[in-house]
Motif scaffolding. Structure first.
Motif, mmCIF file in Angstrom:
data_model
loop_
_atom_site.group_PDB
_atom_site.id
_atom_site.type_symbol
_atom_site.label_atom_id
_atom_site.label_comp_id
_atom_site.label_asym_id
_atom_site.label_seq_id
_atom_site.Cartn_x
_atom_site.Cartn_y
_atom_site.Cartn_z
ATOM 1 N N PHE A 134 0.823 -1.210 0.000
ATOM 2 C CA PHE A 134 0.000 0.000 0.000
ATOM 3 C C PHE A 134 0.858 1.262 0.000
ATOM 4 N N THR A 135 1.881 1.289 0.835
ATOM 5 C CA THR A 135 2.727 2.468 0.943
ATOM 6 C C THR A 135 3.469 2.744 -0.368
ATOM 7 N N ALA B 259 5.567 9.292 7.449
ATOM 8 C CA ALA B 259 5.038 8.459 8.532
ATOM 9 C C ALA B 259 4.783 7.031 8.054
ATOM 10 N N PHE B 260 4.233 6.884 6.847
ATOM 11 C CA PHE B 260 3.985 5.549 6.299
ATOM 12 C C PHE B 260 5.290 4.773 6.117
ATOM 13 N N ALA C 106 6.893 3.869 9.511
ATOM 14 C CA ALA C 106 6.160 2.756 10.121
ATOM 15 C C ALA C 106 6.412 1.452 9.371
ATOM 16 N N GLY C 107 6.391 1.506 8.046
ATOM 17 C CA GLY C 107 6.596 0.289 7.263
ATOM 18 C C GLY C 107 7.995 -0.280 7.407
ATOM 19 N N ALA C 108 9.001 0.580 7.345
ATOM 20 C CA ALA C 108 10.385 0.103 7.450
ATOM 21 C C ALA C 108 10.670 -0.459 8.841
ATOM 22 N N ALA D 8 14.680 7.072 3.897
ATOM 23 C CA ALA D 8 15.731 8.085 3.963
ATOM 24 C C ALA D 8 15.522 9.171 2.908
ATOM 25 N N LEU D 9 15.127 8.793 1.702
ATOM 26 C CA LEU D 9 14.869 9.779 0.654
ATOM 27 C C LEU D 9 13.691 10.683 1.012
ATOM 28 N N VAL D 10 12.637 10.097 1.563
ATOM 29 C CA VAL D 10 11.471 10.895 1.948
ATOM 30 C C VAL D 10 11.813 11.806 3.123
#
Length: 167
Positions: free
Chosen positions: A69-70, A106-107, A110-112, A149-151
């Motif tokens: 989803f992310t 945030a996504f 949380a996902g990583a 990291a990019l975000v």
């Protein structure tokens, strides 16, 4: 020659045009590229988990789906972000872009962290008896951290740029 004289001479544009930031399309293109890779890995894992039910735990399956989803979220909204980058927006557009970047950050955070937690942070090729697809899960975890990291970089850069622009 001052600005008023320049405008009276028939020039309709001011001498200084707003300078575009060249790093935004480059960074978001990298984010989209890595997200496409992450999307393909997580989609493949999700299809395998759905077809064969060979996931280690329900948390592994669910967090892989969350990264799917992310990745889709990031591809769609980062594409819009690049398209709307060249439009001179209003304050509302700036606020919406900050909200989008914060949600995306945030996504990915949380996902990583969640996929790292499920894999105990120590996934390698020597654990095929525990995990069905250790190489793919390792790539999923690695690309999740790269995109995070990019975000994070883009969010901080946009925040700093907006603070400087308000002064």
């Amino acid at each position: 020659m001052d600005f008023d004289t320049h405008m009276r001479m028939g020039h309709s544009r001011p001498l200084h045009r707003p300078r575009l930031t060249p790093w935004i399309p480059v960074v978001f293109s990298l984010i989209i590229f890595c997200s496409i890779i992450e999307l393909s890995i997580s989609a493949w894992l999700t299809s395998r988990f759905t077809a064969y039910h060979n996931y280690f735990s329900i948390a592994e399956r669910d967090r892989t789906r969350f990264l799917l989803f992310t990745s889709a979220w990031t591809i769609v909204f980062s594409s819009f972000y690049i398209l709307f980058f060249y439009l001179h927006g209003s304050a509302l557009g700036s606020v919406v872009s900050h909200i989008f970047l914060f949600l995306t950050w945030a996504f990915w955070t949380a996902g990583a962290t969640s996929i790292t937690t499920v894999l105990s942070g120590e996934l390698n090729r020597n654990t095929p008896n525990v995990f069905a697809y250790p190489v793919q899960l390792n790539a999923l975890q690695g690309f999740a951290w790269v995109i995070e990291a990019l975000v994070t970089f883009s969010l901080l850069a946009v925040l700093i740029r907006s603070i400087i622009a308000t002064r």
